[in-house]
Design an enzyme around this catalytic site. Sequence first.
Site, PDB file in Angstrom:
ATOM      1  N   VAL A  61     125.700 101.685  13.358  1.00  0.00           N
ATOM      2  CA  VAL A  61     124.277 101.421  13.539  1.00  0.00           C
ATOM      3  C   VAL A  61     123.450 102.408  12.727  1.00  0.00           C
ATOM      4  CG1 VAL A  61     124.587 100.485  15.877  1.00  0.00           C
ATOM      5  CG2 VAL A  61     123.996 102.883  15.595  1.00  0.00           C
ATOM      6  N   CYS A  62     122.219 101.997  12.415  1.00  0.00           N
ATOM      7  CA  CYS A  62     121.261 102.867  11.735  1.00  0.00           C
ATOM      8  C   CYS A  62     119.864 102.446  12.174  1.00  0.00           C
ATOM      9  CB  CYS A  62     121.437 102.804  10.223  1.00  0.00           C
ATOM     10  SG  CYS A  62     121.058 101.194   9.501  1.00  0.00           S
ATOM     11  N   GLN A  63     118.867 102.662  11.346  1.00  0.00           N
ATOM     12  CA  GLN A  63     117.499 102.328  11.709  1.00  0.00           C
ATOM     13  C   GLN A  63     117.159 100.868  11.425  1.00  0.00           C
ATOM     14  OE1 GLN A  63     115.555 104.248  13.482  1.00  0.00           O
ATOM     15  NE2 GLN A  63     113.843 102.821  13.494  1.00  0.00           N
TER      16      GLN A  63
END
Length: 173
Positions: A61-63
């Site tokens: 996951v990231c932004q």
Amino acid sequence: MSSHSPITAHELADQLAARDVTVIDVREPMEYVGGHIAGSLNIPLSRITEADLPQGPLVLVCQSGNRSAKALALLQQLGRQHPLTDLPGGVPAWQQAGFPVRKLKGAPLPLMRQVQIAAGTLVLLGVILSQAVAPGWIWLSGFVGAGLTFAGISGFCGMARLLAVMPWNRVSM
């Protein structure tokens, strides 16, 4: 979880509850402390290929989903054998699905908010000083405007890079 198809926030929540996956947050530590999926590990994209990753299924996951997609591609190129996927839309997609994030106390403001505060303050200062001290101060506002325009066009924000290395933005994990 299929090996490379994206996962939804609800599917991820179910798999986390069942302890079937490990979530790897590939954002920078400063972003991670500002809000992350509880139980996730923080391994920034820049270190993902050197990191000693846990065995078993991983969800990256990231932004926004961009960095996690890059991390996914890098790990696939390395031939990782365990199931691997990412969460499109990143942490905001997780939150929009109604799931909470964990924030560490004392986390700095998000970098883009810091840029907005600094740029707005400098523009306002340039206008005030141009009226109260000397007309040439208006160029401070022009310089900041030119910098923001360049950042928008090029994707490189010098002010964000400068703010990122400030002492208040150093996080130890």
